[in-house]
Design a protein around this motif. Structure first.
Motif, short mmCIF file in Angstrom:
data_model
loop_
_atom_site.label_atom_id
_atom_site.label_comp_id
_atom_site.label_asym_id
_atom_site.label_seq_id
_atom_site.Cartn_x
_atom_site.Cartn_y
_atom_site.Cartn_z
N GLY A 53 0.83 -1.19 0.00
CA GLY A 53 0.00 0.00 0.00
C GLY A 53 0.87 1.25 0.00
N PRO A 54 0.30 2.39 -0.44
CA PRO A 54 1.11 3.60 -0.62
C PRO A 54 1.34 4.42 0.66
CG PRO A 54 -1.11 3.97 -1.40
CD PRO A 54 -1.03 2.52 -0.98
N PHE A 55 0.95 3.89 1.82
CA PHE A 55 1.14 4.59 3.08
C PHE A 55 1.14 3.55 4.20
CE2 PHE A 55 -3.31 4.64 1.79
CZ PHE A 55 -3.94 3.99 2.85
N THR A 56 1.58 3.96 5.37
CA THR A 56 1.62 3.05 6.51
C THR A 56 0.36 3.18 7.36
OG1 THR A 56 2.69 4.64 7.97
CG2 THR A 56 4.14 3.23 6.62
N GLN A 57 0.13 2.19 8.21
CA GLN A 57 -1.00 2.25 9.14
C GLN A 57 -0.84 3.43 10.10
OE1 GLN A 57 -3.94 0.38 9.26
NE2 GLN A 57 -4.47 1.99 10.72
N ASP A 58 0.38 3.71 10.53
CA ASP A 58 0.61 4.86 11.42
C ASP A 58 0.21 6.16 10.73
OD1 ASP A 58 1.51 3.26 13.48
OD2 ASP A 58 3.64 3.64 13.09
N PHE A 76 3.99 7.13 2.84
CA PHE A 76 3.67 8.05 1.75
C PHE A 76 4.52 9.31 1.91
CE2 PHE A 76 1.58 11.65 -0.14
CZ PHE A 76 1.23 11.17 -1.38
N SER A 77 4.98 9.84 0.78
CA SER A 77 5.69 11.11 0.74
C SER A 77 5.41 11.76 -0.61
CB SER A 77 7.20 10.89 0.91
OG SER A 77 7.71 10.20 -0.23
N ALA A 78 5.81 13.00 -0.75
CA ALA A 78 5.66 13.68 -2.04
C ALA A 78 6.38 12.89 -3.13
CB ALA A 78 6.18 15.11 -1.96
N GLN A 79 7.55 12.34 -2.80
CA GLN A 79 8.33 11.59 -3.78
C GLN A 79 7.63 10.29 -4.16
OE1 GLN A 79 9.70 12.78 -0.84
NE2 GLN A 79 10.65 14.57 -1.78
N SER A 80 7.16 9.54 -3.19
CA SER A 80 6.51 8.27 -3.52
C SER A 80 5.16 8.52 -4.20
CB SER A 80 6.31 7.40 -2.28
OG SER A 80 5.38 7.98 -1.37
N GLY A 81 4.49 9.60 -3.84
CA GLY A 81 3.22 9.95 -4.45
C GLY A 81 3.33 10.29 -5.93
N ALA A 82 4.53 10.66 -6.36
CA ALA A 82 4.76 11.00 -7.77
C ALA A 82 4.64 9.77 -8.66
CB ALA A 82 6.12 11.66 -7.95
N THR A 83 4.76 8.58 -8.09
CA THR A 83 4.68 7.34 -8.88
C THR A 83 3.31 6.68 -8.79
OG1 THR A 83 5.50 5.96 -7.07
CG2 THR A 83 7.14 6.92 -8.56
N LEU A 84 2.40 7.27 -8.00
CA LEU A 84 1.08 6.68 -7.82
C LEU A 84 0.05 7.48 -8.62
CD1 LEU A 84 -0.87 4.73 -6.44
CD2 LEU A 84 -0.98 6.32 -4.51
N LYS A 85 -0.33 6.93 -9.76
CA LYS A 85 -1.33 7.57 -10.61
C LYS A 85 -2.72 7.10 -10.16
CE LYS A 85 -2.69 8.45 -15.34
NZ LYS A 85 -2.46 8.18 -16.75
N LEU A 86 -3.60 8.05 -9.93
CA LEU A 86 -4.95 7.74 -9.46
C LEU A 86 -5.83 7.30 -10.63
CD1 LEU A 86 -5.34 10.74 -7.02
CD2 LEU A 86 -4.62 8.40 -6.51
N PRO A 87 -6.71 6.35 -10.41
CA PRO A 87 -7.57 5.86 -11.50
C PRO A 87 -8.53 6.95 -11.99
CG PRO A 87 -8.18 4.85 -9.42
CD PRO A 87 -6.98 5.67 -9.16
N GLU A 88 -8.83 6.86 -13.27
CA GLU A 88 -9.77 7.83 -13.86
C GLU A 88 -11.18 7.32 -13.77
OE1 GLU A 88 -8.38 9.89 -17.43
OE2 GLU A 88 -6.58 8.64 -17.25
#
Length: 136
Positions: free
Chosen positions: A32-37, A124-136
């Motif tokens: 997943g793109p973020f942690t539980q914390d 999750f970070s700004a850097q990792s978020g750059a590789t996660l494209k949201l579905p259309e």
């Protein structure tokens, strides 16, 4: 009798392939793109900074829904980093650009969870978020 061996071999290969596919699926589910914390902190940040306008669970009130078709219509096809930047630049409406990274990243985890994403091992970070494209 001569057919048993090839059939057994095909069955063995199919079993191994199915096992590898299940293992790969389990690994992907853990990614997943973020942690539980982050998700836990993000819900708290959301209740502090966003809930007044976007309502409980991002269902929308003064502000739009933060999930489903409304969210997809606004942010579908963009990266999670694009959404994060938009949130930073525009939210909260009364104090844009006031949220810090340690607030934004958990908030993004919570918003992503509202859209069906689940926690994993990587923060999750700004850097990792750059590789996660949201579905259309």
């Amino acid at each position: 009798m001569t057919f048993r061996r090839p059939i057994a071999r095909v069955f063995a290969y199919a079993t191994v392939a199915a096992g590898l596919a299940l293992a790969a699926g389990a690994a992907a589910a853990d990614e997943g793109p973020f942690t539980q914390d982050q998700l836990t902190k993000g819900k708290s940040e959301y209740n502090t900074h966003c809930r007044t306008c976007h309502a409980k669970d991002g269902n929308g009130a003064l502000g739009p829904e933060l999930h489903g078709d409304t969210f997809k219509g606004r942010f579908g096809g963009q990266t999670a980093a694009d959404v994060r930047t938009w949130v930073y630049e525009n939210m909260p409406q009364t104090a844009p650009k006031s949220l810090k990274d340690e607030q934004l990243d958990p908030l993004m985890a919570y918003i992503l969870s509202l859209n069906g994403y689940t926690p994993g091992a990587t923060a999750f970070s700004a850097q990792s978020g750059a590789t996660l494209k949201l579905p259309e």
